[in-house]
Design a protein around this motif. Structure first.
Motif, PDB file in Angstrom:
ATOM      1  N   ARG A 147     -93.559  97.990 -17.601  1.00  0.00           N
ATOM      2  CA  ARG A 147     -92.431  97.097 -17.291  1.00  0.00           C
ATOM      3  C   ARG A 147     -91.638  97.616 -16.098  1.00  0.00           C
ATOM      4  NH1 ARG A 147     -87.243  97.473 -18.318  1.00  0.00           N
ATOM      5  NH2 ARG A 147     -87.527  99.232 -19.751  1.00  0.00           N
ATOM      6  N   VAL A 148     -91.337  98.910 -16.087  1.00  0.00           N
ATOM      7  CA  VAL A 148     -90.584  99.499 -14.981  1.00  0.00           C
ATOM      8  C   VAL A 148     -91.385  99.431 -13.679  1.00  0.00           C
ATOM      9  CG1 VAL A 148     -89.542 101.626 -14.096  1.00  0.00           C
ATOM     10  CG2 VAL A 148     -89.272 101.012 -16.494  1.00  0.00           C
ATOM     11  N   GLN A 149     -92.691  99.699 -13.763  1.00  0.00           N
ATOM     12  CA  GLN A 149     -93.522  99.642 -12.564  1.00  0.00           C
ATOM     13  C   GLN A 149     -93.539  98.231 -11.972  1.00  0.00           C
ATOM     14  OE1 GLN A 149     -97.195 101.211 -14.192  1.00  0.00           O
ATOM     15  NE2 GLN A 149     -96.853 103.229 -13.246  1.00  0.00           N
ATOM     16  N   LYS A 150     -93.570  97.211 -12.816  1.00  0.00           N
ATOM     17  CA  LYS A 150     -93.555  95.831 -12.330  1.00  0.00           C
ATOM     18  C   LYS A 150     -92.235  95.519 -11.629  1.00  0.00           C
ATOM     19  CE  LYS A 150     -96.221  93.019 -12.951  1.00  0.00           C
ATOM     20  NZ  LYS A 150     -97.355  92.584 -12.101  1.00  0.00           N
ATOM     21  N   HIS A 151     -91.140  96.047 -12.186  1.00  0.00           N
ATOM     22  CA  HIS A 151     -89.841  95.834 -11.552  1.00  0.00           C
ATOM     23  C   HIS A 151     -89.781  96.511 -10.185  1.00  0.00           C
ATOM     24  CE1 HIS A 151     -88.289  94.176 -15.302  1.00  0.00           C
ATOM     25  NE2 HIS A 151     -87.186  93.828 -14.636  1.00  0.00           N
ATOM     26  N   LEU A 152     -90.354  97.695 -10.072  1.00  0.00           N
ATOM     27  CA  LEU A 152     -90.333  98.422  -8.809  1.00  0.00           C
ATOM     28  C   LEU A 152     -91.108  97.704  -7.708  1.00  0.00           C
ATOM     29  CD1 LEU A 152     -90.758 102.103 -10.054  1.00  0.00           C
ATOM     30  CD2 LEU A 152     -88.803 101.190  -8.795  1.00  0.00           C
ATOM     31  N   ILE A 165     -83.781 103.859  -7.330  1.00  0.00           N
ATOM     32  CA  ILE A 165     -83.617 105.213  -7.867  1.00  0.00           C
ATOM     33  C   ILE A 165     -83.454 105.191  -9.383  1.00  0.00           C
ATOM     34  CG2 ILE A 165     -82.075 107.214  -7.921  1.00  0.00           C
ATOM     35  CD1 ILE A 165     -81.494 106.681  -4.954  1.00  0.00           C
ATOM     36  N   GLN A 166     -82.667 104.231  -9.885  1.00  0.00           N
ATOM     37  CA  GLN A 166     -82.447 104.126 -11.326  1.00  0.00           C
ATOM     38  C   GLN A 166     -83.747 103.810 -12.073  1.00  0.00           C
ATOM     39  OE1 GLN A 166     -79.760 104.861 -13.081  1.00  0.00           O
ATOM     40  NE2 GLN A 166     -80.844 104.345 -14.989  1.00  0.00           N
ATOM     41  N   LEU A 167     -84.540 102.901 -11.512  1.00  0.00           N
ATOM     42  CA  LEU A 167     -85.802 102.526 -12.151  1.00  0.00           C
ATOM     43  C   LEU A 167     -86.815 103.677 -12.107  1.00  0.00           C
ATOM     44  CD1 LEU A 167     -86.220  98.834 -10.941  1.00  0.00           C
ATOM     45  CD2 LEU A 167     -85.781  99.617 -13.269  1.00  0.00           C
ATOM     46  N   LEU A 171     -88.638 105.509 -15.158  1.00  0.00           N
ATOM     47  CA  LEU A 171     -90.086 105.676 -15.184  1.00  0.00           C
ATOM     48  C   LEU A 171     -90.453 107.119 -15.536  1.00  0.00           C
ATOM     49  CD1 LEU A 171     -92.805 104.288 -14.667  1.00  0.00           C
ATOM     50  CD2 LEU A 171     -92.613 104.985 -12.263  1.00  0.00           C
ATOM     51  N   ILE A 172     -89.752 108.068 -14.940  1.00  0.00           N
ATOM     52  CA  ILE A 172     -89.996 109.481 -15.236  1.00  0.00           C
ATOM     53  C   ILE A 172     -89.695 109.786 -16.704  1.00  0.00           C
ATOM     54  CG2 ILE A 172     -89.197 111.828 -14.770  1.00  0.00           C
ATOM     55  CD1 ILE A 172     -88.748 110.956 -11.858  1.00  0.00           C
ATOM     56  N   TYR A 174     -89.759 107.676 -19.294  1.00  0.00           N
ATOM     57  CA  TYR A 174     -90.751 107.065 -20.179  1.00  0.00           C
ATOM     58  C   TYR A 174     -92.085 107.833 -20.135  1.00  0.00           C
ATOM     59  CZ  TYR A 174     -87.687 103.032 -20.831  1.00  0.00           C
ATOM     60  OH  TYR A 174     -86.627 102.205 -21.166  1.00  0.00           O
ATOM     61  N   ARG A 175     -92.461 108.313 -18.947  1.00  0.00           N
ATOM     62  CA  ARG A 175     -93.693 109.082 -18.833  1.00  0.00           C
ATOM     63  C   ARG A 175     -93.573 110.416 -19.566  1.00  0.00           C
ATOM     64  NH1 ARG A 175     -95.113 107.916 -12.426  1.00  0.00           N
ATOM     65  NH2 ARG A 175     -96.302 105.978 -12.780  1.00  0.00           N
ATOM     66  N   LYS A 176     -92.398 111.042 -19.447  1.00  0.00           N
ATOM     67  CA  LYS A 176     -92.170 112.293 -20.166  1.00  0.00           C
ATOM     68  C   LYS A 176     -92.223 112.054 -21.679  1.00  0.00           C
ATOM     69  CE  LYS A 176     -88.897 116.100 -20.760  1.00  0.00           C
ATOM     70  NZ  LYS A 176     -88.937 116.025 -22.233  1.00  0.00           N
ATOM     71  N   LYS A 177     -91.618 110.946 -22.122  1.00  0.00           N
ATOM     72  CA  LYS A 177     -91.642 110.617 -23.540  1.00  0.00           C
ATOM     73  C   LYS A 177     -93.081 110.445 -24.024  1.00  0.00           C
ATOM     74  CE  LYS A 177     -90.050 107.149 -26.862  1.00  0.00           C
ATOM     75  NZ  LYS A 177     -89.290 105.880 -27.026  1.00  0.00           N
TER      76      LYS A 177
END
Length: 221
Positions: A147-152, A165-167, A171-172, A174-177
């Motif tokens: 979802r975040v990648q699509k927004h970017l 920057i916020q997105l 993303l970082i 969610y990937r860490k999670k």
């Protein structure tokens, strides 16, 4: 077994290179089928065999024995030839309690073996369920990353540095999670390999990274 050279077998693991949790569940059936060879189960098997051997020993020692106690000969001059002997039957009265105690020990050893197998099987089932739950968490994290990648990719976001920057920060996170969840699943997976005895079964192999060669005894690496 020759110890492999450290430089030849050490790998730099990344979370991405680790075996995917979706592959773990395929091995749980094999683990359950091989529980008889798990170290803890083998210990209980040994205790059971020792109890059986003790029972057989007590049973053998408790058999009736015939003992020749005395033998004599009476001369004719004294009162006529007369040969006498006495036979005693050895009845080990003290063995009854030992035999009952042995039967109890045998029953106790069999119970411990059954309980151990049941406990390990239940532990593997619990681990499998928890890994399945973590897999659903990974899927959710993947959806959030997507979802975040699509927004970017949207033009109005690219034109807004602060939003970008916020997105990227999200993303970082969610990937860490996702990576944290995968590592937790990996830890549970290794626990299941230890319980089932698969971790030390020969030939030794890398259960964390797929595609690596097995470690064969006597072979140099």
């Amino acid at each position: 077994m020759r110890l492999p050279c450290a430089d030849s077998v050490l790998h730099t693991f990344t979370v991405e290179s680790m075996l995917d949790p979706t592959d773990y569940t395929d091995k749980f059936v094999d683990m359950n089928n091989a529980l008889q060879s798990a170290p803890a189960v083998l210990n209980e098997h040994l205790a059971l065999e020792m109890a059986k051997a003790k029972g057989e020993l007590i049973k053998t020692e408790g058999q009736l024995g015939v003992n020749l106690l005395s033998f004599g000969y009476k001369d004719r001059a004294i009162g006529g030839d007369n040969m006498t002997f006495q036979v005693g039957i050895n009845i080990p009265l003290g063995r009854h309690f030992s035999s009952a105690e042995s039967q109890y020990e045998l029953y106790e050893a069999q119970t411990h073996l059954n309980d151990r197998i049941t406990a390990i099987a239940q532990s593997l089932t619990n681990i499998q369920k928890e890994i399945s739950w973590l897999m659903e968490e990974i899927k959710l994290a993947d959806l959030q990353v997507h979802r975040v990648q699509k927004h970017l990719e949207k033009e109005y976001v690219k034109a807004n540095p602060l939003q970008t920057i916020q997105l990227r920060k999200e993303l970082i996170e969610y990937r860490k999670k996702r990576n944290d969840i995968k590592i937790k699943a990996l830890s549970l997976y290794v626990s299941s390999l230890t319980l089932s005895g698969f971790l030390i079964r020969e030939p030794l192999r890398n259960w964390i990274q797929s595609g690596t060669p097995e470690l064969v005894s006597g072979k140099e690496y």
